[in-house]
Scaffold this motif. Structure first.
Motif: not given
Length: 130
Positions: A24-40, A53-62
């Motif tokens: 109830n008090k500690v934020e332990t859930s972690v979401t990792v986010i990666w912008m595919v199109s801006e990768s160097e 290949k990952l189109k089902n996991r990538i949202n509309s913002e990429g």
């Protein structure tokens, strides 16, 4: 295997599940986010392959997002999330070998036709004759 961990961003939130009052008090859930199109780290061809290949996991913002809530600690969840996203992206870069069409050998064809003929004769012999 490419390591693009410098491009990953993390977002934490309260996790559900085991932990009692800790949940109830500690934020332990972690979401990792990666912008595919801006990768160097990847060229355009690799980015296309990842996006396809990952189109089902990538949202509309990429953004490719992955949430982990397995562990009771934020650090452990961050480590698991990073490993998973690296594995997911690197697996998507593997190109399957094209299948070569093959032809059955003359022996295989003859054997199949012979079996068909024997089965046909067997069934013909079962017929009732007057």
């Amino acid at each position: 295997m490419k390591d693009f961990t410098k491009e990953l961003t993390y977002k934490t939130s309260r996790s559900s599940g085991a932990g009692g009052q800790n949940v109830n008090k500690v934020e332990t859930s972690v979401t990792v986010i990666w912008m595919v199109s801006e990768s160097e780290f990847f060229n355009e061809e690799e980015k296309e392959l990842i996006s396809e290949k990952l189109k089902n996991r990538i949202n509309s913002e990429g953004l490719l997002q992955l949430t982990v809530t397995e562990s009771r600690t934020q650090l452990q969840n961050k480590k698991i999330a990073t490993e998973r996203i690296l594995e997911l992206v690197n697996k998507s870069l593997i190109k399957p070998k094209p299948r070569k069409a093959s032809k059955p050998s003359k022996g295989q064809i003859a054997k199949r036709l012979d079996n068909k003929k024997k089965l046909s004769e067997k069934k013909e012999n079962r017929r009732f004759r007057l």
